[in-house]
Structure formats: C-alpha cells, structure tokens
Design a protein around this motif. Sequence first.
Motif, PDB file in Angstrom:
ATOM      1  N   ASP A   1      -2.917  -6.497   1.124  1.00  0.00           N
ATOM      2  CA  ASP A   1      -2.020  -5.854   2.088  1.00  0.00           C
ATOM      3  C   ASP A   1      -2.617  -4.501   2.471  1.00  0.00           C
ATOM      4  O   ASP A   1      -2.643  -3.571   1.651  1.00  0.00           O
ATOM      5  CB  ASP A   1      -0.626  -5.658   1.483  1.00  0.00           C
ATOM      6  CG  ASP A   1       0.176  -6.941   1.466  1.00  0.00           C
ATOM      7  OD1 ASP A   1      -0.315  -7.955   1.980  1.00  0.00           O
ATOM      8  OD2 ASP A   1       1.296  -6.928   0.915  1.00  0.00           O
TER       9      ASP A   1
ATOM     10  N   GLU B   1       3.452   4.455   5.964  1.00  0.00           N
ATOM     11  CA  GLU B   1       3.133   3.485   4.914  1.00  0.00           C
ATOM     12  C   GLU B   1       2.172   4.092   3.889  1.00  0.00           C
ATOM     13  O   GLU B   1       2.362   3.939   2.677  1.00  0.00           O
ATOM     14  CB  GLU B   1       2.515   2.228   5.519  1.00  0.00           C
ATOM     15  CG  GLU B   1       3.486   1.361   6.308  1.00  0.00           C
ATOM     16  CD  GLU B   1       2.832   0.078   6.780  1.00  0.00           C
ATOM     17  OE1 GLU B   1       1.635  -0.127   6.495  1.00  0.00           O
ATOM     18  OE2 GLU B   1       3.521  -0.729   7.431  1.00  0.00           O
TER      19      GLU B   1
ATOM     20  N   ARG C   1       6.109  -3.358  -5.329  1.00  0.00           N
ATOM     21  CA  ARG C   1       6.313  -4.768  -4.973  1.00  0.00           C
ATOM     22  C   ARG C   1       7.395  -4.905  -3.910  1.00  0.00           C
ATOM     23  O   ARG C   1       7.232  -5.651  -2.924  1.00  0.00           O
ATOM     24  CB  ARG C   1       6.685  -5.584  -6.213  1.00  0.00           C
ATOM     25  CG  ARG C   1       6.837  -7.079  -5.948  1.00  0.00           C
ATOM     26  CD  ARG C   1       7.417  -7.807  -7.143  1.00  0.00           C
ATOM     27  NE  ARG C   1       8.813  -7.447  -7.374  1.00  0.00           N
ATOM     28  CZ  ARG C   1       9.835  -7.975  -6.701  1.00  0.00           C
ATOM     29  NH1 ARG C   1       9.638  -8.875  -5.748  1.00  0.00           N
ATOM     30  NH2 ARG C   1      11.074  -7.603  -6.996  1.00  0.00           N
ATOM     31  N   LEU C   2       8.498  -4.198  -4.100  1.00  0.00           N
ATOM     32  CA  LEU C   2       9.596  -4.276  -3.132  1.00  0.00           C
ATOM     33  C   LEU C   2       9.176  -3.700  -1.782  1.00  0.00           C
ATOM     34  O   LEU C   2       9.546  -4.237  -0.727  1.00  0.00           O
ATOM     35  CB  LEU C   2      10.811  -3.527  -3.677  1.00  0.00           C
ATOM     36  CG  LEU C   2      11.480  -4.143  -4.912  1.00  0.00           C
ATOM     37  CD1 LEU C   2      12.565  -3.215  -5.440  1.00  0.00           C
ATOM     38  CD2 LEU C   2      12.059  -5.520  -4.585  1.00  0.00           C
TER      39      LEU C   2
ATOM     40  N   HIS D   1       7.321  -6.221   0.054  1.00  0.00           N
ATOM     41  CA  HIS D   1       8.077  -7.469   0.265  1.00  0.00           C
ATOM     42  C   HIS D   1       7.323  -8.661  -0.327  1.00  0.00           C
ATOM     43  O   HIS D   1       7.260  -9.735   0.274  1.00  0.00           O
ATOM     44  CB  HIS D   1       8.341  -7.696   1.761  1.00  0.00           C
ATOM     45  CG  HIS D   1       9.009  -6.542   2.441  1.00  0.00           C
ATOM     46  ND1 HIS D   1      10.325  -6.185   2.199  1.00  0.00           N
ATOM     47  CD2 HIS D   1       8.539  -5.629   3.333  1.00  0.00           C
ATOM     48  CE1 HIS D   1      10.638  -5.125   2.920  1.00  0.00           C
ATOM     49  NE2 HIS D   1       9.576  -4.762   3.612  1.00  0.00           N
ATOM     50  N   ARG D   2       6.767  -8.449  -1.525  1.00  0.00           N
ATOM     51  CA  ARG D   2       6.028  -9.499  -2.202  1.00  0.00           C
ATOM     52  C   ARG D   2       6.861 -10.113  -3.317  1.00  0.00           C
ATOM     53  O   ARG D   2       7.677  -9.433  -3.948  1.00  0.00           O
ATOM     54  CB  ARG D   2       4.729  -8.936  -2.794  1.00  0.00           C
ATOM     55  CG  ARG D   2       3.644  -8.660  -1.760  1.00  0.00           C
ATOM     56  CD  ARG D   2       3.075  -9.962  -1.230  1.00  0.00           C
ATOM     57  NE  ARG D   2       2.057  -9.753  -0.202  1.00  0.00           N
ATOM     58  CZ  ARG D   2       1.430 -10.756   0.396  1.00  0.00           C
ATOM     59  NH1 ARG D   2       1.706 -12.003   0.058  1.00  0.00           N
ATOM     60  NH2 ARG D   2       0.529 -10.517   1.323  1.00  0.00           N
TER      61      ARG D   2
END
Length: 322
Positions: A149, A156, A283-284, A287-288
């Motif tokens: 990613d 970001e 992780r959140l 969105h994995r």
Amino acid sequence: MTATGTWDQGTFAAAVGAAVWAPSIHNSQPWRFRRTTRGIDVLVDPGRVLPVCDPEGRAARVSCGAAAANLALALAVAGAPATCTVGRCGAVVHLAPDVARAATPLERRLHRQIPRRHTNRAPFAETRVDPGVVAQLARAVADEGGWLDFVEDGPELDALAALTRQAYVHLRADAGYVAELRAWSETADVDVEGVGRQAAGTAPHPAELMPRRDFGGPERAATRDPTRSPVVAVYGVHGEPAADEVRAGIVLQRLLLLAADHGLAVAMYSQPIEVPAVRERLRLALHRVHDPQLVLRFGYAPTTCYTNRRPVADVIDDADAG
C-alpha cells in the motif's frame, strides 16, 4: 546433488552462505539450517529471538522466510532448484521436480543482489523513483500473495509518520527495550552480529518525519528530512500468522532483491508493527483484514556500511536428520 536426492555438503554450505545475508531485526540472525533426507530445514533459533522487541517471534519468523528465499535462489543458480514449503516455525526447502532446469535470468539477477542488498540507514537523495519501477515492485508482490500500500504525500503520509513516532516514543520509554537495543549495538562493529555505529548511520534527528531506530550513531546538528521524496509503502501478505509470517519473509526478500536489482535503496521501519496498539491502528487506517508486516521506503542512496554475519558453521546443525 547426492544419489539420495539431497544436496551435497558443498552445495548446502554455499547456499547457507547466501541465506545468512537475509535481514533480521537488530541483525540478530535468528535462524538455523539443517540438511535432511527430504531437503533443508530453515528453523527459528529460539535463543536468538529478542524477548523485548519480538516476544512472540513474529520478526524471527519473517527473517527465516527471507533466509529461505535466499537459500532457494542459491540452489537454483547452483543447478539444484528447490521449492519452499512453509511451516509454523520456519521454512522447509524441498527438492523441486524439475531438478535439471537451468536458473532463469531473473533468478540469476536476484542472486547477484544477495550480498549487495542492505538496509539503508542514511539519507536518501531527492531523486524521484520511476513510477514504472514502483508498479513492477507492487506487481511482483501481488503475484506472490502479498500487498504494497503506497502512501501518498499529504495527510496519508503525515498519519503514517505520526503512528511511527508514537511507536518510537513508546519503545524508547521501555528500559528493557533500550537495554536490548544497546546489547545488540555496542560491540557490533567488531562482532559478527548486531548493528554497530558504522552501519547505523547518524542518530535519529527530532526533525525526521519517520524516526529511525537509534543504534548509537553520531549526532547531527541539522537534518534535511528526505522522507517525502522516496516512495513510502506498507507491506503485508494475505493470510494468518504464524505460518504466513514466514511466507511474508519469503516475499519480502524477493521484493528487496528486486528493488536492489533496479538500483533502489530500501529503509525498513518495524517499530509501528512491534507495538500491538499501533499496529492495529495502522491496519484499520489501511482498511486491511490482515496485519501489516513492515513500513518501507524506496529511493536512491549511496552504499554506506554492511552489517556483519555469523560464520556459516555457526548456523548449521551438525547432524543430518531423517
């Protein structure tokens, strides 16, 4: 190869000599290699799993997977290709059915990069990475069941940097973590393990967007943080631990060697993964479904200094197993 279908001692030792150039946290080299009648076992050495930084052995399993990837490449170039079957505590390298095939051009190129690849702990040049190369890296990872990613400059990247700083501050507040870090760095310049001052680069600077691990390098009076110029990405694989952490290491090492083949330097940040709460927030944010394994930066930088490696004889189990 011998008549029984296993590798002779010379081929085995040479392949292990390539395998040990895999990366490991604090250059702890947490692997052992055992030649058996069915192939070669690459196993986690429990005595070299870091109790503070890696209490569950996640990073050690990733490193064993990376070592298995090097091992398989070395065997392929030696004319004895192998396939990797992943287990929970290491990786088992088996003979492949097509033992007579020649190594592919890609295998030969990646094999040449094994002793050249190293973790970059120096500043990157402000040189843009070709988007075509970035796409090739992402495609290579996806083809092997992983994901990259890429984190765009702006909110970001700022959010990822904030998580990295949170993990850095959390770890530095742990006296056990600091003591463990020092134990693996103070004598590393003259030892066969750990990360010494020569390989560590300068100490992390407060102005760095993503702080590096502090291995005791010299202070810098000022810094020009180049994080926004190199490509920043989060790496992971599809699947559940712990076997998939070994597979993550196999895919990771091929990614690092492919990047080196394109002339790219790579910096690795495991701090956001080492702190469970930060790892979950990352992780959140991505969105994995599955946990990320590593934060990576790809760019251009001069070769600085390599970390040392233990002698091959020190990582091989003496007796062949049935």
